[in-house]
Design a protein around this motif. Sequence first.
Motif, PDB file in Angstrom:
ATOM      1  N   ASN A 192     -55.830  91.186 -71.956  1.00  0.00           N
ATOM      2  CA  ASN A 192     -56.707  91.461 -73.097  1.00  0.00           C
ATOM      3  C   ASN A 192     -56.739  90.266 -74.046  1.00  0.00           C
ATOM      4  O   ASN A 192     -57.431  90.282 -75.056  1.00  0.00           O
ATOM      5  N   ALA A 193     -55.928  89.269 -73.760  1.00  0.00           N
ATOM      6  CA  ALA A 193     -55.919  87.954 -74.416  1.00  0.00           C
ATOM      7  C   ALA A 193     -55.290  87.932 -75.809  1.00  0.00           C
ATOM      8  O   ALA A 193     -55.382  86.936 -76.522  1.00  0.00           O
ATOM      9  N   THR A 321     -43.675  88.260 -68.962  1.00  0.00           N
ATOM     10  CA  THR A 321     -44.043  89.255 -69.963  1.00  0.00           C
ATOM     11  C   THR A 321     -43.418  90.638 -69.794  1.00  0.00           C
ATOM     12  O   THR A 321     -43.246  91.359 -70.769  1.00  0.00           O
TER      13      THR A 321
HETATM   14  N1  F0G Z   1     -48.320  90.756 -68.903  1.00  0.00           N
HETATM   15  C1  F0G Z   1     -48.049  92.063 -68.980  1.00  0.00           C
HETATM   16  C2  F0G Z   1     -46.833  92.563 -68.287  1.00  0.00           C
HETATM   17  C3  F0G Z   1     -48.916  92.924 -69.710  1.00  0.00           C
HETATM   18  O1  F0G Z   1     -48.624  94.214 -69.783  1.00  0.00           O
HETATM   19  C4  F0G Z   1     -50.054  92.390 -70.323  1.00  0.00           C
HETATM   20  C5  F0G Z   1     -50.977  93.250 -71.053  1.00  0.00           C
HETATM   21  C6  F0G Z   1     -50.291  91.014 -70.212  1.00  0.00           C
HETATM   22  C7  F0G Z   1     -49.399  90.233 -69.498  1.00  0.00           C
HETATM   23  C8  F0G Z   1     -51.458  90.358 -70.829  1.00  0.00           C
HETATM   24  O2  F0G Z   1     -51.331  90.236 -72.210  1.00  0.00           O
HETATM   25  O3  F0G Z   1     -53.329  91.527 -72.862  1.00  0.00           O
HETATM   26  O4  F0G Z   1     -52.116  90.101 -74.491  1.00  0.00           O
HETATM   27  O5  F0G Z   1     -53.441  89.069 -72.656  1.00  0.00           O
HETATM   28  N2  F0G Z   1     -50.894  94.508 -71.086  1.00  0.00           N
HETATM   29  C9  F0G Z   1     -51.719  95.389 -71.926  1.00  0.00           C
HETATM   30  C10 F0G Z   1     -51.214  96.809 -71.857  1.00  0.00           C
HETATM   31  C11 F0G Z   1     -53.170  95.223 -71.754  1.00  0.00           C
HETATM   32  O6  F0G Z   1     -51.996  97.744 -72.073  1.00  0.00           O
HETATM   33  O7  F0G Z   1     -50.035  97.019 -71.610  1.00  0.00           O
HETATM   34  P1  F0G Z   1     -52.625  90.225 -73.121  1.00  0.00           P
END
Ligand code: F0G
Length: 355
Positions: A192-193, A321
Motif C-alpha cells: 500500500n506504499a 517486514t
Molecule cells: N510487508 C508486509 C509483511 C506487509 O504486511 C505489508 C503490508 C508490506 C510489506 C507492505 O507495506 O503497505 O506499507 O507498502 N501489509 C498491509 C496489511 C497492506 O494490511 O497488513 P506497505
Amino acid sequence: MTAINYGGVIKRYSDFLPEFDEKNIITILEGNTPLIKSRNIGKKINPHIEIYFKYEGLNPTGSFKDRGMTVAVSKAVSDGSKAIICASTGNTSASASAYAARAGIKSFVLIPEGKIASGKLSQALVHGATVIQIKGNFDEALSLTREITGEYEITLVNSVNPYRVEGQKTASFEVVDELGFAPACHILPVGNAGNISAYWKGYREYKDAGNIGSLPKMLGFQAEGAAPIVLGHVVKEPHTVATAIRIGNPASWKKAVLARDESGGVIEAISDDDILKAYSMLAQEEGIFCEPASAITLAGLIKLNGRNYFNNGDVCVLTLTGHGLKDPNNAIKISKEPVVVPCDKKSVLKVMGFN
Ligand code: F0G
C-alpha cells in the motif's frame, strides 16, 4: 538505554512524534528490533557491499505495523474513540486487533476472503476483533473502510491515517542509531506504499535534525502480479504468492514515487519465483524466517546487483517486514516433506545417512 527502561517507540522517539498523556499511550513495547548483519548471503552475492537485515518480524505482533499502530491507537484513545477499523492483507489487522485489545476498545477488520495467511487470521481472531471477510480484494476493502469511517464514529487505522506513518518512520531512526550513519541504500517491499513513505520521512527528519549527513537511496519492490507503481496503472486483479503485498491501487502511491525520486532510488517488480528463492535463502543461509513479502527485498537486491547497481563499500539495509510464522502453510508447501519411519534406531539412522 538498558532494556529494562525500554518503553516503546512513542517514548523512545518522543522528540519526533506527537505528544500523548502517559495514560493514553498504548504500547506493547514495539520497535527496538535487531539489525542483523548478513553472515553468508552477502559474501556470496557481493563481498564488496555490506548487507543488514532490519528484522521487523520481532515486533510484538510479528510485523512492522506495530510501530504505526501504537501511535494511531494512542491517538484514537486520546480522542475518546471507542472503536477502530482497517482493511488488511493480514498484518495490519493482526496489529490493530492486538492494540485495540490492549486499549480496551473494539476493532473491526475487513480482509479479502481466503487471501490471508493463516497466522495473521488467527491473530485477529484471538485478539477478539470482528473479522469481516469480503468477496473482494484489499483495495476494495480499503475503499469500504474509508466510506464507513466518513459516515460513522470509528477511527480508520490504515496507513492513510497519518499517525501510522509517524510511528513507522521510527524504524529509520533505529537503523541510523545502530549504524551511526545512514545506509547508502534502504530496500523495502511496497504494497500500500505507506512504509516506504514513512522510512523516507524518518530519514529526512533525522537529516534535518543534524543526526545524519546523507540520505539513502530508497529501493522499493512490488510483486510482478501486483506492481501498479512499476506499470504506472492500477492493477484490477492483483495476484502474488506474497499475499501481504497483493495490492493493485496503493493509497500512498504518490508518496512512494516521491520517496523514490527524491532519493534517487528505484521501484521495480520481482517474480513470485524469485521471491520464493530469496525466502528460502534467508531461512536456509541466514537462519532468518520472514514472510515471502519481506523476502522480496533480498530478491530485489540480487536483481540490482546483477546489473552492478551498487558501489563498493555500500551499506544496504533490507527491511524484513514480517515474521515467517505468519504464513506457515507457505513454508511447508515449498519445503521437503518430513519422512515417516518405524520407531527404531536403525530406521532413524538410515535417514540420517549413518548406515
Ligand atoms: N510487508 C508486509 C509483511 C506487509 O504486511 C505489508 C503490508 C508490506 C510489506 C507492505 O507495506 O503497505 O506499507 O507498502 N501489509 C498491509 C496489511 C497492506 O494490511 O497488513 P506497505
